[in-house]
Design a protein around this motif. Structure first.
Motif, PDB file in Angstrom:
ATOM      1  N   MET B   1      13.886  -0.522 -10.102  1.00  0.00           N
ATOM      2  CA  MET B   1      12.472  -0.156  -9.934  1.00  0.00           C
ATOM      3  C   MET B   1      12.377   1.235  -9.287  1.00  0.00           C
ATOM      4  O   MET B   1      13.095   1.526  -8.345  1.00  0.00           O
ATOM      5  N   TYR B   2      11.481   2.056  -9.827  1.00  0.00           N
ATOM      6  CA  TYR B   2      11.335   3.412  -9.296  1.00  0.00           C
ATOM      7  C   TYR B   2      10.214   3.484  -8.251  1.00  0.00           C
ATOM      8  O   TYR B   2       9.248   2.719  -8.296  1.00  0.00           O
ATOM      9  N   VAL B   3      10.351   4.431  -7.339  1.00  0.00           N
ATOM     10  CA  VAL B   3       9.382   4.623  -6.261  1.00  0.00           C
ATOM     11  C   VAL B   3       7.983   4.841  -6.826  1.00  0.00           C
ATOM     12  O   VAL B   3       6.991   4.273  -6.344  1.00  0.00           O
ATOM     13  N   LEU B   4       7.910   5.649  -7.905  1.00  0.00           N
ATOM     14  CA  LEU B   4       6.610   6.013  -8.475  1.00  0.00           C
ATOM     15  C   LEU B   4       5.807   4.779  -8.914  1.00  0.00           C
ATOM     16  O   LEU B   4       4.587   4.720  -8.712  1.00  0.00           O
ATOM     17  N   VAL B   5       6.482   3.822  -9.508  1.00  0.00           N
ATOM     18  CA  VAL B   5       5.785   2.632 -10.033  1.00  0.00           C
ATOM     19  C   VAL B   5       5.089   1.889  -8.891  1.00  0.00           C
ATOM     20  O   VAL B   5       3.907   1.531  -8.988  1.00  0.00           O
ATOM     21  N   ILE B   6       5.821   1.683  -7.798  1.00  0.00           N
ATOM     22  CA  ILE B   6       5.252   0.967  -6.650  1.00  0.00           C
ATOM     23  C   ILE B   6       4.065   1.753  -6.088  1.00  0.00           C
ATOM     24  O   ILE B   6       3.004   1.187  -5.793  1.00  0.00           O
ATOM     25  N   LEU B   7       4.248   3.061  -5.969  1.00  0.00           N
ATOM     26  CA  LEU B   7       3.190   3.913  -5.408  1.00  0.00           C
ATOM     27  C   LEU B   7       1.903   3.791  -6.222  1.00  0.00           C
ATOM     28  O   LEU B   7       0.810   3.571  -5.669  1.00  0.00           O
ATOM     29  N   LEU B   8       2.018   3.900  -7.539  1.00  0.00           N
ATOM     30  CA  LEU B   8       0.826   3.854  -8.397  1.00  0.00           C
ATOM     31  C   LEU B   8       0.148   2.487  -8.341  1.00  0.00           C
ATOM     32  O   LEU B   8      -1.082   2.396  -8.261  1.00  0.00           O
ATOM     33  N   ILE B   9       0.940   1.431  -8.361  1.00  0.00           N
ATOM     34  CA  ILE B   9       0.364   0.073  -8.318  1.00  0.00           C
ATOM     35  C   ILE B   9      -0.426  -0.122  -7.024  1.00  0.00           C
ATOM     36  O   ILE B   9      -1.571  -0.584  -7.027  1.00  0.00           O
ATOM     37  N   VAL B  10       0.181   0.260  -5.914  1.00  0.00           N
ATOM     38  CA  VAL B  10      -0.455   0.049  -4.605  1.00  0.00           C
ATOM     39  C   VAL B  10      -1.758   0.849  -4.499  1.00  0.00           C
ATOM     40  O   VAL B  10      -2.809   0.311  -4.114  1.00  0.00           O
ATOM     41  N   LEU B  11      -1.720   2.124  -4.864  1.00  0.00           N
ATOM     42  CA  LEU B  11      -2.917   2.959  -4.736  1.00  0.00           C
ATOM     43  C   LEU B  11      -4.042   2.453  -5.636  1.00  0.00           C
ATOM     44  O   LEU B  11      -5.212   2.403  -5.227  1.00  0.00           O
ATOM     45  N   ALA B  12      -3.701   2.060  -6.864  1.00  0.00           N
ATOM     46  CA  ALA B  12      -4.724   1.570  -7.800  1.00  0.00           C
ATOM     47  C   ALA B  12      -5.387   0.301  -7.258  1.00  0.00           C
ATOM     48  O   ALA B  12      -6.618   0.151  -7.297  1.00  0.00           O
ATOM     49  N   ILE B  13      -4.586  -0.590  -6.728  1.00  0.00           N
ATOM     50  CA  ILE B  13      -5.131  -1.851  -6.195  1.00  0.00           C
ATOM     51  C   ILE B  13      -6.098  -1.562  -5.044  1.00  0.00           C
ATOM     52  O   ILE B  13      -7.177  -2.154  -4.950  1.00  0.00           O
ATOM     53  N   TYR B  14      -5.745  -0.630  -4.180  1.00  0.00           N
ATOM     54  CA  TYR B  14      -6.605  -0.330  -3.031  1.00  0.00           C
ATOM     55  C   TYR B  14      -7.937   0.304  -3.455  1.00  0.00           C
ATOM     56  O   TYR B  14      -8.988  -0.011  -2.912  1.00  0.00           O
ATOM     57  N   VAL B  15      -7.881   1.211  -4.422  1.00  0.00           N
ATOM     58  CA  VAL B  15      -9.122   1.858  -4.885  1.00  0.00           C
ATOM     59  C   VAL B  15     -10.055   0.815  -5.493  1.00  0.00           C
ATOM     60  O   VAL B  15     -11.262   0.771  -5.194  1.00  0.00           O
ATOM     61  N   ILE B  16      -9.507  -0.056  -6.319  1.00  0.00           N
ATOM     62  CA  ILE B  16     -10.330  -1.095  -6.963  1.00  0.00           C
ATOM     63  C   ILE B  16     -10.910  -2.038  -5.905  1.00  0.00           C
ATOM     64  O   ILE B  16     -12.095  -2.383  -5.931  1.00  0.00           O
ATOM     65  N   ALA B  17     -10.095  -2.435  -4.952  1.00  0.00           N
ATOM     66  CA  ALA B  17     -10.551  -3.371  -3.918  1.00  0.00           C
ATOM     67  C   ALA B  17     -11.685  -2.770  -3.087  1.00  0.00           C
ATOM     68  O   ALA B  17     -12.700  -3.425  -2.827  1.00  0.00           O
ATOM     69  N   TYR B  18     -11.538  -1.514  -2.685  1.00  0.00           N
ATOM     70  CA  TYR B  18     -12.560  -0.871  -1.832  1.00  0.00           C
ATOM     71  C   TYR B  18     -13.882  -0.744  -2.589  1.00  0.00           C
ATOM     72  O   TYR B  18     -14.953  -1.045  -2.065  1.00  0.00           O
ATOM     73  N   THR B  19     -13.776  -0.312  -3.846  1.00  0.00           N
ATOM     74  CA  THR B  19     -14.993  -0.040  -4.618  1.00  0.00           C
ATOM     75  C   THR B  19     -15.709  -1.326  -5.024  1.00  0.00           C
ATOM     76  O   THR B  19     -16.913  -1.468  -4.809  1.00  0.00           O
ATOM     77  N   TYR B  20     -14.958  -2.255  -5.607  1.00  0.00           N
ATOM     78  CA  TYR B  20     -15.623  -3.422  -6.196  1.00  0.00           C
ATOM     79  C   TYR B  20     -15.830  -4.566  -5.209  1.00  0.00           C
ATOM     80  O   TYR B  20     -16.911  -5.145  -5.154  1.00  0.00           O
ATOM     81  N   TYR B  21     -14.794  -4.883  -4.449  1.00  0.00           N
ATOM     82  CA  TYR B  21     -14.951  -6.023  -3.531  1.00  0.00           C
ATOM     83  C   TYR B  21     -15.656  -5.583  -2.247  1.00  0.00           C
ATOM     84  O   TYR B  21     -16.622  -6.215  -1.806  1.00  0.00           O
ATOM     85  N   GLY B  22     -15.184  -4.467  -1.679  1.00  0.00           N
ATOM     86  CA  GLY B  22     -15.760  -3.995  -0.416  1.00  0.00           C
ATOM     87  C   GLY B  22     -17.213  -3.566  -0.563  1.00  0.00           C
ATOM     88  O   GLY B  22     -18.117  -4.183   0.003  1.00  0.00           O
ATOM     89  N   ARG B  23     -17.422  -2.513  -1.360  1.00  0.00           N
ATOM     90  CA  ARG B  23     -18.788  -1.975  -1.467  1.00  0.00           C
ATOM     91  C   ARG B  23     -19.677  -2.869  -2.339  1.00  0.00           C
ATOM     92  O   ARG B  23     -20.795  -3.222  -1.950  1.00  0.00           O
ATOM     93  N   GLY B  24     -19.170  -3.216  -3.534  1.00  0.00           N
ATOM     94  CA  GLY B  24     -19.988  -3.946  -4.507  1.00  0.00           C
ATOM     95  C   GLY B  24     -20.397  -5.330  -4.035  1.00  0.00           C
ATOM     96  O   GLY B  24     -21.558  -5.742  -4.197  1.00  0.00           O
ATOM     97  N   ILE B  25     -19.475  -6.060  -3.457  1.00  0.00           N
ATOM     98  CA  ILE B  25     -19.785  -7.452  -3.095  1.00  0.00           C
ATOM     99  C   ILE B  25     -20.124  -7.590  -1.611  1.00  0.00           C
ATOM    100  O   ILE B  25     -21.222  -8.030  -1.249  1.00  0.00           O
TER     101      ILE B  25
END
Lengths: 84, 610
Positions: B1-25
């Protein structure tokens, strides 16, 4: 002198003492010897440094005292309540 | 597993969580936050604890307070299971439990005049719940204090440059506060001055270690915690945490940049090793029968290991303790509560799990990159022949060694491999300082919160004997009790002979206290989230799937932690030295009893609200 005045003088003295200790330990001992204290030991220099550090937390708090005026003004403007 | 893959997965999950669950809900559909409601910081201003703060200053305070040793030490210990299980737990806990209960605790407190989550429980579960909850929290905070004093003292012994920087940091923060509040200098100018001084202090500290023994640091840190918890928030806490936040952002930013620059490297650590680990992972003394027994099953033991990085009950106490009393607008709560928790998760996933997974096998990484890793490690006293993998180091050292290696690999790509060793020692010190900064801020906030809990607990005494009440709740008296007990638990360090290593190893108190702290803390998270969920259900009248999404993770967590603490009491506690058997063991047993009482009151409250 009022109690508040006495506290302020004590605070000022503590601040001055703390700054002198820290200045001596950091600017003189630290710079000239390359370390403060010795590994695995409790030395006078390391104890003095931490005492100076702790005194510097307390001194200005006593010296400068209560809530800063600009914080008071901000709260009074927002709430319309006069603070003592 | 490459460092980049983990980095992208983690950042994407956080952006989605903040926008949709945090702000939206949470912000728009559950709490319906409004900038027009006056918050307790304005309504109850007292110049000591209730003081409105700029949202970024408050974010800095909240983030610095909640991010203690938990997001770092816990995941570093949990790497024994491989990197995948800790990462999944951090992401799941972060988004569905930790950030939710941080945000809801702040908002519930704000809507109740800035009172703690424990006192809010009185409104939804009855008066008994309040006192049980307060007693529980006070005990849990003592364990926080014990663990964090021990962690900070051990860091200062291992990396004495971090001690120098910590000593220099406080006066810089005080100066920042005085410039802003007393001289009227703009926040921007004061920030610039503080940051320049901080960089100079870092350069000075790199060359000038401050040496003391572990025991001496325990005493000094206890005195620090006592003083700092009683001082007004505008004087030390707000400016210190504001300046601290820059350091912590730099720390996280370097972690992301480091991951980007090393994106093409493969992780040398395994994704999965085993579902079970030795008892030493959950606090048993290494080398003993309990320490060797394979009893630390990832489930249910994980909450005894990973605390704040995924979720933490301590946060709800901070949120409804110091943060809610300084919140200037309800709209600030999303960034401060939900956002700070996601940032803390990023610390765990990107600054701890990822670097350790990359640097797991020193020799493999050296062969793959050509970097002089063995030589750099030998300069800080690590012999690769005796310690071939990062798991051979104590938890805190795994973190700053892994972080140092990743950053040195990253920046030596730009500055040349000849600078690898200098970069490694610089970033290792920087990481150790960041950890100590995390710990120190949490230390005095924890003691301040223990003071609040102590004072609220004795409110029944006020109508009976006001003099006694005023003495007991005096801020200096109330600040002393918890930190003194915490320091006693943090004081010992035990030397144990480990036959497999053919040498004695030093076990700091935090290694023993940690699972008790983490377990009570995670149980507190479950109870705080259940209280918040009940507040959402009974007071805000939110029903249906949204209510379920908040309540189901809380119940899952409650079952997990209760099982884990019972496991710890049965398998680990009996083999501990007397101080911990009686101290931590008794505290955990009491908190389990209080926990059962609280869950009964929760069920009663839920039935009453239905």
């Amino acid at each position: 002198m009022s109690t508040r005045g006495v506290v302020e003088v004590i605070g000022l003295l503590i601040t001055v003492v703390a700054l002198l200790i820290l200045a001596f330990e950091i600017l003189y001992v630290g710079l000239f010897t390359g370390s403060i204290g010795s590994k695995g030991e409790v030395t006078m220099h390391s104890i003095l440094t931490t005492i100076g550090w702790l005194l510097l937390l307390v001194g200005p708090a006593l010296w400068l005292g209560g809530v800063p005026v600009n914080i008071k003004k901000m709260v009074e403007a927002r709430t319309g309540r006069k603070l003592s | 597993m490459y460092v980049l893959v983990i980095l992208l997965i983690v950042l994407a999950i956080y952006v989605i969580a903040y926008t949709y669950y945090g702000r939206g809900i949470l912000e728009r559909r559950v709490v319906k936050a409004s900038p027009d409601r006056l918050t307790p910081a304005w309504e109850k201003f007292d110049g000591i604890d209730y003081v409105p703060a700029n949202k970024y200053v408050l974010y800095g305070h909240h983030f610095a307070s909640i991010a203690g040793a938990g997001p770092i030490i816990g995941p570093a210990i949990a790497m024994v299971y491989g990197w995948a299980l800790p990462l999944i737990w951090v992401l799941f806990g972060n988004i569905f439990i930790g950030a939710v209960h941080d945000y809801l605790s702040i908002m519930a407190s704000v809507r109740h005049g800035g009172i703690s989550i424990m006192s809010i429980s009185e409104n939804v579960m009855g008066r008994k719940a309040k006192y049980i909850f307060l007693a529980y929290v006070w005990i849990a905070l003592i364990l926080v204090l014990a663990a964090f004093i021990s962690v900070a003292a051990s860091i200062f012994v291992t990396v004495p440059q971090a001690a120098t920087l910590s000593v220099l940091f406080m006066p810089i923060a005080l100066l920042f506060g005085l410039l802003v509040y007393r001289t009227g200098i703009s926040v921007r100018m004061a920030t610039l001055i503080a940051l320049i001084l901080l960089v100079l202090a870092f350069i000075y500290a790199l060359r000038t270690p401050l040496h003391l023994t572990y025991e001496a640091w325990v005493v000094i840190l206890a005195v620090y915690g006592f003083i700092a918890a009683a001082l007004p928030v505008w004087y030390l806490l707000q400016p210190r945490d504001y300046v601290n936040a820059y350091l912590l952002w730099a720390f996280v930013a370097f972690a992301v940049l480091g991951a980007l620059l090393t994106a093409g490297y493969a992780l040398t650590g395994p994704a999965y090793t085993s579902f079970k680990a030795p008892g030493a992972v959950i606090g048993a003394i290494p080398g003993t029968a309990a320490g060797k027994a394979m009893v630390a099953y990832f489930w249910p033991a994980v909450p005894l290991i990973i605390a704040c990085g995924a979720l933490s009950g301590f946060h709800s106490i901070v949120g409804s303790g110091t943060t809610s009393k300084q919140l200037s607008s309800e709209l600030d709560a999303l960034l401060v509560g939900y956002g700070a928790m996601l940032t803390e998760g990023a610390v765990s996933s990107l600054a701890v799990i990822l670097p350790i997974a990359l640097a797991w096998s020193f020799t493999s990484l050296e062969a793959a990159t050509g970097a002089p890793i063995s030589s750099a490690l030998s300069k800080v006293g690590i012999d690769v022949a005796k310690t071939p993998t990062i798991l051979g180091l104590p938890a805190a050292e795994r973190f700053y060694t892994g972080y140092g290696i990743m950053q040195a690999l990253a920046w030596s790509k730009i500055l040349g491999m000849g600078n690898f060793e200098t970069l490694f020692t610089t970033f290792r010190t920087f990481a150790a300082f960041a950890l100590s900064a995390f710990v120190l801020t949490t230390l005095d906030t924890a003691n301040r919160l223990a003071r609040f809990a102590w004072s609220e607990f004795f409110d029944w005494l006020k109508p009976i004997d006001e003099t006694a009440y005023r003495f007991l709740t005096n801020r200096w008296v109330a600040s002393m009790v918890a930190i003194a007990i915490g320091a006693i638990l943090a004081y010992p360090q035990i030397s144990v002979y480990v036959p497999e290593l053919e040498r004695h190893i030093t076990v700091y108190a935090y290694a023993i206290v940690w699972p008790a702290f983490a377990g009570t803390n995670q149980l507190l998270a479950a109870l705080a989230l259940l209280t918040s969920a009940l507040w959402v259900y009974a007071v805000l009248k939110v029903r249906g799937w949204i209510s379920l999404v908040i309540m189901a993770p809380a119940l899952f967590l409650w079952i997990t932690v209760t099982a884990a603490l019972i496991l710890w009491l049965v398998a680990i506690a009996p083999g501990l030295p007397l101080l911990y058997k009686l101290g931590a063991g008794t505290m955990v047993a009491i908190t389990l009893i209080l926990d059962i009482l609280l869950i009964a009151l929760f069920v009663y409250g839920l039935r009453r609200a239905s």
